[in-house]
Write a protein that holds these residues in place. Sequence first.
Motif, PDB file in Angstrom:
ATOM      1  N   GLU A 136     -10.467  -5.561   5.678  1.00 43.47           N
ATOM      2  CA  GLU A 136     -11.170  -4.497   4.969  1.00 43.47           C
ATOM      3  C   GLU A 136     -10.708  -4.380   3.526  1.00 43.47           C
ATOM      4  N   VAL A 137     -11.662  -4.323   2.626  1.00 40.65           N
ATOM      5  CA  VAL A 137     -11.354  -4.108   1.218  1.00 40.65           C
ATOM      6  C   VAL A 137     -12.343  -3.085   0.673  1.00 40.65           C
ATOM      7  N   SER A 138     -12.183  -2.735  -0.583  1.00 42.27           N
ATOM      8  CA  SER A 138     -13.149  -1.844  -1.226  1.00 42.27           C
ATOM      9  C   SER A 138     -13.241  -2.240  -2.688  1.00 42.27           C
ATOM     10  N   LEU A 139     -14.331  -2.933  -3.020  1.00 38.50           N
ATOM     11  CA  LEU A 139     -14.491  -3.494  -4.359  1.00 38.50           C
ATOM     12  C   LEU A 139     -15.903  -3.278  -4.859  1.00 38.50           C
ATOM     13  N   ALA A 154       5.532  -6.063   3.845  1.00 36.42           N
ATOM     14  CA  ALA A 154       6.988  -5.905   3.745  1.00 36.42           C
ATOM     15  C   ALA A 154       7.304  -4.833   2.713  1.00 36.42           C
ATOM     16  N   PRO A 155       8.376  -4.060   2.930  1.00 35.35           N
ATOM     17  CA  PRO A 155       8.709  -2.984   1.989  1.00 35.35           C
ATOM     18  C   PRO A 155       8.891  -3.511   0.560  1.00 35.35           C
ATOM     19  N   GLY A 156       8.386  -2.767  -0.399  1.00 32.28           N
ATOM     20  CA  GLY A 156       8.597  -3.113  -1.809  1.00 32.28           C
ATOM     21  C   GLY A 156       7.534  -4.026  -2.411  1.00 32.28           C
ATOM     22  N   THR A 157       6.641  -4.575  -1.548  1.00 35.75           N
ATOM     23  CA  THR A 157       5.656  -5.537  -2.070  1.00 35.75           C
ATOM     24  C   THR A 157       4.652  -4.861  -3.006  1.00 35.75           C
ATOM     25  N   ILE A 158       4.166  -3.704  -2.594  1.00 35.18           N
ATOM     26  CA  ILE A 158       3.196  -2.992  -3.436  1.00 35.18           C
ATOM     27  C   ILE A 158       3.849  -2.594  -4.758  1.00 35.18           C
ATOM     28  N   ALA A 159       5.073  -2.093  -4.657  1.00 35.09           N
ATOM     29  CA  ALA A 159       5.785  -1.680  -5.871  1.00 35.09           C
ATOM     30  C   ALA A 159       5.961  -2.858  -6.826  1.00 35.09           C
ATOM     31  N   ALA A 160       6.296  -4.020  -6.274  1.00 36.80           N
ATOM     32  CA  ALA A 160       6.510  -5.193  -7.129  1.00 36.80           C
ATOM     33  C   ALA A 160       5.230  -5.567  -7.867  1.00 36.80           C
ATOM     34  N   VAL A 161       4.093  -5.505  -7.142  1.00 36.48           N
ATOM     35  CA  VAL A 161       2.798  -5.860  -7.762  1.00 36.48           C
ATOM     36  C   VAL A 161       2.420  -4.843  -8.839  1.00 36.48           C
ATOM     37  N   PHE A 206      -7.218   1.662  -5.598  1.00 35.21           N
ATOM     38  CA  PHE A 206      -6.253   0.855  -4.838  1.00 35.21           C
ATOM     39  C   PHE A 206      -6.595   0.966  -3.358  1.00 35.21           C
ATOM     40  N   HIS A 207      -6.654  -0.164  -2.676  1.00 37.85           N
ATOM     41  CA  HIS A 207      -6.972  -0.142  -1.251  1.00 37.85           C
ATOM     42  C   HIS A 207      -6.071  -1.135  -0.524  1.00 37.85           C
ATOM     43  N   LEU A 208      -5.513  -0.693   0.627  1.00 38.82           N
ATOM     44  CA  LEU A 208      -4.618  -1.559   1.389  1.00 38.82           C
ATOM     45  C   LEU A 208      -5.080  -1.637   2.839  1.00 38.82           C
ATOM     46  N   ALA A 209      -5.059  -2.853   3.380  1.00 36.02           N
ATOM     47  CA  ALA A 209      -5.334  -3.017   4.821  1.00 36.02           C
ATOM     48  C   ALA A 209      -4.378  -4.055   5.368  1.00 36.02           C
ATOM     49  N   GLU A 253      -3.184  -6.401   9.128  1.00 41.04           N
ATOM     50  CA  GLU A 253      -3.520  -6.773  10.508  1.00 41.04           C
ATOM     51  C   GLU A 253      -2.566  -6.073  11.478  1.00 41.04           C
ATOM     52  N   ALA A 254      -1.265  -6.077  11.163  1.00 37.06           N
ATOM     53  CA  ALA A 254      -0.253  -5.431  12.004  1.00 37.06           C
ATOM     54  C   ALA A 254       0.979  -5.183  11.152  1.00 37.06           C
ATOM     55  N   LYS A 255       1.853  -4.328  11.609  1.00 39.96           N
ATOM     56  CA  LYS A 255       3.099  -4.075  10.873  1.00 39.96           C
ATOM     57  C   LYS A 255       3.875  -5.382  10.732  1.00 39.96           C
ATOM     58  N   GLY A 256       4.245  -5.705   9.506  1.00 34.81           N
ATOM     59  CA  GLY A 256       4.965  -6.950   9.263  1.00 34.81           C
ATOM     60  C   GLY A 256       4.074  -8.176   9.231  1.00 34.81           C
ATOM     61  N   GLY A 257       2.754  -7.986   9.423  1.00 33.15           N
ATOM     62  CA  GLY A 257       1.826  -9.125   9.445  1.00 33.15           C
ATOM     63  C   GLY A 257       1.113  -9.320   8.121  1.00 33.15           C
ATOM     64  N   LEU A 258      -0.069  -9.961   8.193  1.00 35.05           N
ATOM     65  CA  LEU A 258      -0.852 -10.216   6.996  1.00 35.05           C
ATOM     66  C   LEU A 258      -1.489  -8.918   6.482  1.00 35.05           C
ATOM     67  N   ALA A 259      -1.396  -8.712   5.185  1.00 37.04           N
ATOM     68  CA  ALA A 259      -1.996  -7.521   4.588  1.00 37.04           C
ATOM     69  C   ALA A 259      -2.761  -7.917   3.327  1.00 37.04           C
ATOM     70  N   VAL A 260      -3.690  -7.046   2.914  1.00 35.40           N
ATOM     71  CA  VAL A 260      -4.438  -7.321   1.681  1.00 35.40           C
ATOM     72  C   VAL A 260      -4.541  -6.059   0.825  1.00 35.40           C
ATOM     73  N   MET A 261      -4.225  -6.238  -0.458  1.00 36.52           N
ATOM     74  CA  MET A 261      -4.404  -5.150  -1.431  1.00 36.52           C
ATOM     75  C   MET A 261      -5.619  -5.491  -2.276  1.00 36.52           C
ATOM     76  N   THR A 262      -6.476  -4.508  -2.503  1.00 35.72           N
ATOM     77  CA  THR A 262      -7.512  -4.700  -3.526  1.00 35.72           C
ATOM     78  C   THR A 262      -7.280  -3.654  -4.596  1.00 35.72           C
ATOM     79  N   ILE A 263      -7.096  -4.130  -5.801  1.00 33.57           N
ATOM     80  CA  ILE A 263      -6.729  -3.257  -6.910  1.00 33.57           C
ATOM     81  C   ILE A 263      -7.740  -3.418  -8.033  1.00 33.57           C
ATOM     82  N   GLU A 264      -8.386  -2.324  -8.409  1.00 31.24           N
ATOM     83  CA  GLU A 264      -9.305  -2.378  -9.552  1.00 31.24           C
ATOM     84  C   GLU A 264      -8.643  -1.717 -10.747  1.00 31.24           C
TER      85      GLU A 264
END
Lengths: 219, 293
Positions: A137-140, A154-161, A175-178, A180-191
């Motif tokens: 899921e994204v929102s663009l 993983a903790p700190g990833t959003i902050a680093a970006v 900003f949108h985050l989704a 798959e599972a905790k510690g799994g694949l995630a996707v950020m969409t940032i406008e």
Amino acid sequence: MNVFDILGPVMIGPSSSHTAGAARIGLVTRALLGKTPVKAHIFLHGSFAKTYKGHGTDKALVAGILGMQTDDERIRFSLDVAKREGLEIQIETGELEDAHPNTAEITLTAEDGEKVSLRGSSIGGGNILITRVNGMEVSLTGQNPALIVLHKDAPGTIAAVTEIMAEYGANICSFHLAREAKGGLAVMTIESDSCLGPDLNEKINQLENIYSSTLLERV
Amino acid sequence: MELNYHSIEALLNAAKENNCRLSQLVLTQQAEQMELPEQEIYEKMRQNYQVMASCIQPGSAPDLKSTSGLTGGDAYRMRTAVEQGKNLTGPLLGGALYRALAVSELNASMGRIVAAPTAGSCGIVPAAVLTMQEQYKLTERECVMSLFTASAVGMVIANNASLAGAQGGCQAECGSASAMAAAAIVELAGGAPDMIGSAIATALKNILGLVCDPVAGLVEIPCIKRNASGVAGAFVAAELALAGIRSAIPADEVIWSMKKVGDVMPAALKETAEGGLAATPTGKMLHGQVFGE
């Protein structure tokens, strides 16, 4: 609102939602792939599925995939252009769950086998909303420069970006985050309000826990 | 500059107070709002006008066909009648009719048009202004400027009612375009601000309540011919206003009533292709013909 919202835009007919919006969905998919596609699979839902022949929605989507803008007079002949340029097209119609009536799912494949799939809806007046990329899921809207960042949850990833974005003075407007599972694949969409250069994107790509960051210019 | 687009009356009062054309006020205000030089805004509108003009030739080609195959070729028929001097109402109305059909048919065949204010109503404003230019030998500058007046009218309608068929029916699309065109015609004919107000009111009153009922959901039947009647209505409204005939109901109140009428209009008559002409036996048959059902 200004005078050009009333007299404008210059567009290819017959319908801003079924033609201009469709072309923009195609453009975003092409931009996400970032290279020339050789195969396009298009799945149409709702009003797109029912009326695409009369509105030329198929031609508009393919035109966008070929990189044509919404006022490009070649949209009418885009299926022929695709044939000439060696782009194989499959069109299917059916029902999607929880989708806007004007929705298309597009999967593009490049010559090296790289794929991208996307779900986009034409929400009126030529405006679009991308709600899924590669199943997540994204929102663009495509109205602003954006980053699509696939990463490990993983903790700190959003902050680093976002720290890199701050460093480049890029203001975030959505900003949108989704995941798959905790510690799994995630996707950020940032406008962002401002232009995001390739340097910024390259820096994000080098961060820990980032699988890929794709820069999407305004379409 | 203080100029907002919430009432026609306020816009026309501003033109009276400044003793200038409404179009000039709008251009100046828009340049301020967009933080761009007036010349740049004018140039962008001039380009839009050129796109409008470029629709007429391809739109009135004899072999034009829409994507669905349902329409095409009517602008050619009308144009031929006008050019042979055989049409009933002469070159002004005849010219406006074939141009409105041409732009609208070009839209249906996936041609390049200017939404004015929508794709479904894209033939009305160009037909009015291009025909005025031809018949009265107006300069390009006058014509481009009249588009600022037309846009201002569209903004007031957008702010108080709607420009979308799905929200307000055809009155919101072809009705708004007709009112915008009527205002442009009166300005091009040198009419006073009050005449512009009456023309807007009359154009909208005469199309009030018109439903949006496209056959097969396509922007073709009856949309294309409604573009022809929309520009004819604009000339009717302008002609009455220029003769000094006032609208009993002021333009802003007509816009208000258009909103109210749109609100109570059933969904079947608002672009869903479930009612009106779309629901006739022929409408359904054509739907089957296009989509193979």
